[in-house]
Every structure is written in structure tokens, then in C-alpha cells.
Design an enzyme around this catalytic site. Sequence first.
Site, PDB file in Angstrom:
ATOM      1  N   GLY A  54       0.831  -1.199   0.000  1.00 21.10           N
ATOM      2  CA  GLY A  54       0.000   0.000   0.000  1.00 21.10           C
ATOM      3  C   GLY A  54       0.864   1.245   0.000  1.00 21.10           C
ATOM      4  O   GLY A  54       2.054   1.193   0.357  1.00 21.10           O
ATOM      5  N   CYS A  81       5.322  -6.025   1.874  1.00 21.58           N
ATOM      6  CA  CYS A  81       5.621  -4.596   1.852  1.00 21.58           C
ATOM      7  C   CYS A  81       4.853  -3.872   2.961  1.00 21.58           C
ATOM      8  O   CYS A  81       5.140  -4.083   4.134  1.00 21.58           O
ATOM      9  CB  CYS A  81       5.330  -4.016   0.464  1.00 21.58           C
ATOM     10  SG  CYS A  81       6.114  -2.414   0.166  1.00 21.58           S
ATOM     11  N   TYR A  82       3.866  -3.045   2.626  1.00 25.05           N
ATOM     12  CA  TYR A  82       3.098  -2.372   3.676  1.00 25.05           C
ATOM     13  C   TYR A  82       2.501  -3.389   4.638  1.00 25.05           C
ATOM     14  O   TYR A  82       2.449  -3.165   5.855  1.00 25.05           O
ATOM     15  CB  TYR A  82       1.974  -1.531   3.047  1.00 25.05           C
ATOM     16  CG  TYR A  82       1.119  -0.783   4.052  1.00 25.05           C
ATOM     17  CD1 TYR A  82       1.443   0.516   4.425  1.00 25.05           C
ATOM     18  CD2 TYR A  82      -0.011  -1.374   4.627  1.00 25.05           C
ATOM     19  CE1 TYR A  82       0.666   1.213   5.348  1.00 25.05           C
ATOM     20  CE2 TYR A  82      -0.781  -0.696   5.549  1.00 25.05           C
ATOM     21  CZ  TYR A  82      -0.444   0.599   5.901  1.00 25.05           C
ATOM     22  OH  TYR A  82      -1.221   1.276   6.830  1.00 25.05           O
ATOM     23  N   HIS A 170       8.381  -7.716  -3.194  1.00 22.65           N
ATOM     24  CA  HIS A 170       7.128  -8.154  -3.818  1.00 22.65           C
ATOM     25  C   HIS A 170       7.323  -9.471  -4.563  1.00 22.65           C
ATOM     26  O   HIS A 170       7.819  -9.482  -5.706  1.00 22.65           O
ATOM     27  CB  HIS A 170       6.620  -7.079  -4.785  1.00 22.65           C
ATOM     28  CG  HIS A 170       6.146  -5.838  -4.117  1.00 22.65           C
ATOM     29  ND1 HIS A 170       4.843  -5.657  -3.704  1.00 22.65           N
ATOM     30  CD2 HIS A 170       6.818  -4.717  -3.758  1.00 22.65           C
ATOM     31  CE1 HIS A 170       4.722  -4.470  -3.137  1.00 22.65           C
ATOM     32  NE2 HIS A 170       5.903  -3.883  -3.151  1.00 22.65           N
ATOM     33  N   GLU A 172       5.043 -11.236  -5.886  1.00 21.77           N
ATOM     34  CA  GLU A 172       4.008 -11.402  -6.904  1.00 21.77           C
ATOM     35  C   GLU A 172       4.409 -10.868  -8.270  1.00 21.77           C
ATOM     36  O   GLU A 172       3.782 -11.212  -9.282  1.00 21.77           O
ATOM     37  CB  GLU A 172       2.693 -10.752  -6.452  1.00 21.77           C
ATOM     38  CG  GLU A 172       2.695  -9.231  -6.413  1.00 21.77           C
ATOM     39  CD  GLU A 172       3.229  -8.648  -5.114  1.00 21.77           C
ATOM     40  OE1 GLU A 172       2.925  -7.482  -4.823  1.00 21.77           O
ATOM     41  OE2 GLU A 172       3.960  -9.360  -4.386  1.00 21.77           O
ATOM     42  N   SER A 224     -24.300 -10.042 -24.337  1.00 19.25           N
ATOM     43  CA  SER A 224     -23.675  -9.018 -25.173  1.00 19.25           C
ATOM     44  C   SER A 224     -23.021  -9.612 -26.405  1.00 19.25           C
ATOM     45  O   SER A 224     -22.737  -8.898 -27.361  1.00 19.25           O
ATOM     46  CB  SER A 224     -22.620  -8.254 -24.365  1.00 19.25           C
ATOM     47  OG  SER A 224     -21.498  -9.082 -24.121  1.00 19.25           O
ATOM     48  N   GLY A 225     -22.744 -10.921 -26.353  1.00 19.40           N
ATOM     49  CA  GLY A 225     -22.045 -11.558 -27.453  1.00 19.40           C
ATOM     50  C   GLY A 225     -20.549 -11.643 -27.226  1.00 19.40           C
ATOM     51  O   GLY A 225     -19.831 -12.268 -27.995  1.00 19.40           O
ATOM     52  N   GLY A 226     -20.068 -11.005 -26.148  1.00 20.76           N
ATOM     53  CA  GLY A 226     -18.651 -11.052 -25.825  1.00 20.76           C
ATOM     54  C   GLY A 226     -18.276 -12.348 -25.123  1.00 20.76           C
ATOM     55  O   GLY A 226     -19.120 -13.214 -24.874  1.00 20.76           O
ATOM     56  N   VAL A 227     -17.009 -12.475 -24.772  1.00 15.08           N
ATOM     57  CA  VAL A 227     -16.498 -13.691 -24.148  1.00 15.08           C
ATOM     58  C   VAL A 227     -17.242 -14.013 -22.859  1.00 15.08           C
ATOM     59  O   VAL A 227     -17.694 -15.147 -22.644  1.00 15.08           O
ATOM     60  CB  VAL A 227     -14.984 -13.553 -23.852  1.00 15.08           C
ATOM     61  CG1 VAL A 227     -14.463 -14.803 -23.158  1.00 15.08           C
ATOM     62  CG2 VAL A 227     -14.205 -13.281 -25.117  1.00 15.08           C
ATOM     63  N   ASP A 228     -17.381 -13.017 -21.985  1.00 13.59           N
ATOM     64  CA  ASP A 228     -17.928 -13.263 -20.654  1.00 13.59           C
ATOM     65  C   ASP A 228     -19.381 -13.743 -20.710  1.00 13.59           C
ATOM     66  O   ASP A 228     -19.734 -14.764 -20.110  1.00 13.59           O
ATOM     67  CB  ASP A 228     -17.820 -11.999 -19.798  1.00 13.59           C
ATOM     68  CG  ASP A 228     -16.403 -11.468 -19.732  1.00 13.59           C
ATOM     69  OD1 ASP A 228     -15.471 -12.290 -19.798  1.00 13.59           O
ATOM     70  OD2 ASP A 228     -16.225 -10.244 -19.631  1.00 13.59           O
ATOM     71  N   SER A 229     -20.228 -13.018 -21.430  1.00 18.23           N
ATOM     72  CA  SER A 229     -21.639 -13.419 -21.465  1.00 18.23           C
ATOM     73  C   SER A 229     -21.835 -14.701 -22.268  1.00 18.23           C
ATOM     74  O   SER A 229     -22.745 -15.488 -21.977  1.00 18.23           O
ATOM     75  CB  SER A 229     -22.508 -12.289 -22.025  1.00 18.23           C
ATOM     76  OG  SER A 229     -22.159 -11.986 -23.353  1.00 18.23           O
ATOM     77  N   LYS A 367     -10.267 -12.488 -16.430  1.00 21.48           N
ATOM     78  CA  LYS A 367     -10.560 -12.718 -17.845  1.00 21.48           C
ATOM     79  C   LYS A 367      -9.938 -14.002 -18.385  1.00 21.48           C
ATOM     80  O   LYS A 367     -10.609 -14.773 -19.084  1.00 21.48           O
ATOM     81  CB  LYS A 367     -10.084 -11.517 -18.666  1.00 21.48           C
ATOM     82  CG  LYS A 367     -10.261 -11.647 -20.166  1.00 21.48           C
ATOM     83  CD  LYS A 367     -11.737 -11.648 -20.572  1.00 21.48           C
ATOM     84  CE  LYS A 367     -12.321 -10.247 -20.453  1.00 21.48           C
ATOM     85  NZ  LYS A 367     -13.699 -10.188 -20.993  1.00 21.48           N
TER      86      LYS A 367
END
Length: 511
Positions: A54, A81-82, A170, A172, A224-229, A367
Site C-alpha cells: 500500500g 511490503c506495507y 514483492h 508477486e 452481449s455476445g462477448g467472451v464473458d456473457s 478474464k
Amino acid sequence: MRETVIIIDFGGQYSQLIARRVREAGVYCEVLPWTAAAESVLAKKPVGIILSGGPASVYEEGAPTMDPRLLREGIPVLGICYGCQLMVQLLGGWVRPAQADGAREYGRTPTHCGSSPLFASLPAEFSSWMSHGDFVKVLPEGFVSLAQTPHCPAAGFGDPARRLYGLQFHPEVRHTEYGQEILKNFLYGICGARGGWSMEGFAEEAIREIREKVGSGRVLLALSGGVDSAVASVLLGNAVGRQLSCVYVDHGFMRKGESEAVCRYFSAQDMDFRMVDAGPRFLKALEGISEPEAKRHTIGAEFIKVFTEEAQKLGSIEYLAQGTIYPDVIESGEAGGAVIKSHHNVGGLPAEIGFKGILEPLRVLFKDEVRTLGRALGVPEEIVSRQPFPGPGLAIRVIGEVTEEKLNIVREADAVFREVMEKGGMKGQTDQYFAALSDMRTVGVMGDSRTYGRTAILRAVCTEDFMTADFARLPWELLAEASARIINEVSGINRVVYDVSSKPPATVELE
């Protein structure tokens, strides 16, 4: 109950990256804000807790903190870290400005580690990524230093008896050598995690939960036609079958040829698919609105109105389903962080939605995890590998007020840029690319005459999870071709610029 690690977010720029790394290690995790009550954290029965970095200093008045009880519950804790400095502060140690002792460190730093479960199987010397203006001067009772750098005597430390550990660097970030191994040592060697987090396992659990919640009720999916939906439609279909109706709302902000392609694909699937042409009403709702958040909220509210109307036509619809994913939740401030931008399907929703409840089966996924899930569910690769397209569509790729004229301009410019990118072999080398339209007009000269036209902004990024991204280093020849074609073929544009901003500090979309 799902094996879970909790990441407590203290506002660090890498908090979501920690989550990605933990999931890559095969362990499910969730990000909670530092304001979360100890009871809400413990209710999830975590096998481990990670405290993020942070920007604040732990000794400053009003600095983010947490309930010390979480350090006394016997749950393994790793502070980064923080987070490690806060652990020290809460347990009676001493954190001070590094500048006072010449111990500030930024970037790659040579690091030496000793024998410890946290550094098991690691070499004694490696390079870590530092970014700190404070450092641990005195460790709390029971703690010992486990790693050092030339300027930081406690770059890594721990109390093995209480399974409390801290890292000033870090692990990560990819810049830290063996960072993922250190996280795995914490997860498996110290927390005792079993792992097994996978998309196949997630799919089974999600289908079971959807069936239990929905029962015999009916569901309307905002498609929506996108990947997620698209992935959500298959997951929901596997769970509730013909109780699902998928409604695609063309809000008039789609890319060139997009609506036709969506309808062509989903009409051929074994599902109740419906298309609603709502372009004029969305454009009217946005009249006079230029502020990005106001746009998103307006579009979100209008979507709900349309879906409510469609639900009434269908009759007996109880649940509205959406393809919301974790980055939407985080950027909308729903995970407790700052509101970066309200996604129309999260922060953009009105308080009253007119449905019994909302189903968001992908809400905890990033994603790339959605893409993996789609493949596990048998979704065709041409759908799974599609680039993200924001729910508000071209409305947030038009800077300022949205008009029919501006939409036509940006739609044509985007189509040209996408064609140039694909012909230039950049489709598989960049994760998202598009054209936007600025609110700036500039003087130009075309055919020996003065013009006062608009400026197109080209954007292309490379990313793993869309939480962070870097601009793509496109060939100059390709950019030159895109610029020349857009200016020659799209009426109203006399200047083209390329966005070379990373995320952060920018976002992928301009609004």
C-alpha cells in the site's frame, strides 16, 4: 466449503496481481478491503491470509490498518511490503522512514535468504523487486530475520511458531526471481493448502450453486455476445436448461458488423435467443451527457429498463443474469477499493432492478480464467479468444457527448484499424486494440484546403489479466498505414494519434 486464501487490500497497486499468482498456484483466493471486519474474514474460514502492499506509512495518523485479532487466530499470515510493516507495527515492533537510515530501495535488489519454510528449495542468493520508503527497524518479540539485502536487514522475517511471515519485497511481480516459488511455499508448506482450484472444478460447483438458487425459476441472461456473457450462457444453460432465455440488446454502440455476427452465431445455438433493437432509445438517453461515470450509469439504467420490459413479455422471469467478472467488480469499487470506473453491469446498475435477484456466475473470475472455463465447457475458440468489448460499447470510445455522427466516425475508424492490425499479423500478438474518438478538433489541410476535423486515437495493449496492461509496440509502418487509411477513408478525421500509456496509470478504455 471451497478452500480459500484471503488477500486484504491496503490500496497496493499489486493487490490484484497477488490474487492472480495465488490462483495460478492452484489455490482459490478473494480480495477484501482493509476495512473488512475480522468476523467477515474469519467467516470464510481461510487457510491463510495475505496482507498486500500500500502507498501509506503505517505510523501515519489515519493509515489503513486491520483488526490485530487476525494475527492471533492461528491462521498463517504473510505480509507483503506495507502488509509486513503493519504486522510489525501491530505486534510491537518498530517501523521507520528508510531515508533516515539510507535504506530506501526501488527496483531489482540482490537478496540473501537463510533456511526457512518460506524460502525452501531456493538458492541463498536471488534478485527481489523492492519498492519501499519505510523499513522494519526492530522486529516484534518472537520474530527473526530470514532474508536480507544490502540496505534492509529484515527483507524477510517470520515467527515460525505462530506461522506469521513478512516480506519487504514483492514476490508477486515477475521481476522477483523465485517469487512464485515463495508464494507456493507459503500456500502449501506453511498454510497446508491442498490446491485443486481449476476451471473444471469451478464449473461443477457453479452449476450446482445455480441450480440450488434458481430451483424451478426462470432466468434472463443479458447477452452481449462477448467472451464473458457467451461463457455465462453455456454455464447457465448447463445448469437450468430451457429455463434460460438469452436477450441481446443492440444499444447502437456496437462495432461495425458486430450485431449481425452476434445474431448469426447465437441464433444457431440450442437456446432461447432474442434480439432487441434499442439503439434510438439509448442514444436519446445519453443526450447532453459527456461525463464518463454519468454515461455508464445512464447506460446501465437503460439496460435494466429494456431487460425488465423483455422479462415482462416473457413472463415469470425471476432472475437477471450477467457476465460480470472480477475486474469489473474491483474497478467499480465493489470489492472495497477505489472506484476507477463504474462498469455498467456493476456500479452502473440502479438500486431497484425489478428482479428477484441477479446471477453473476463468473463474478470471481479473471478474464483469462473465463477463457479457460469456456474451453472446458466446449465454447468454440473463435468466441473464447475474442477481444474484450466494453458493455457500453462505442459510447465510452467517444470522448464527450455521444452523437450519431460521432458514432459513425469512430465505428468506421475502428473497422479500418482492426483490418490493418489483422492483415499486419498483430491479431495474436496484442490482447486488445481499437480506435476511439477524442473530443478535440484540430486544423489540417486536405486538397490544398483548410480542414477543422476530429482526432482518432488508436489503442493497442498487451496484458495477462486486464488488471495491468502495457501499450503494444506496433511497427511504425503499420501505424502509418492505419493513419493514412483512416484519414483518407473516414470523413471527419484529419489527425490520428497512438496512445502509449500503460495501465496503471491509465486504463485500457479511455472512459
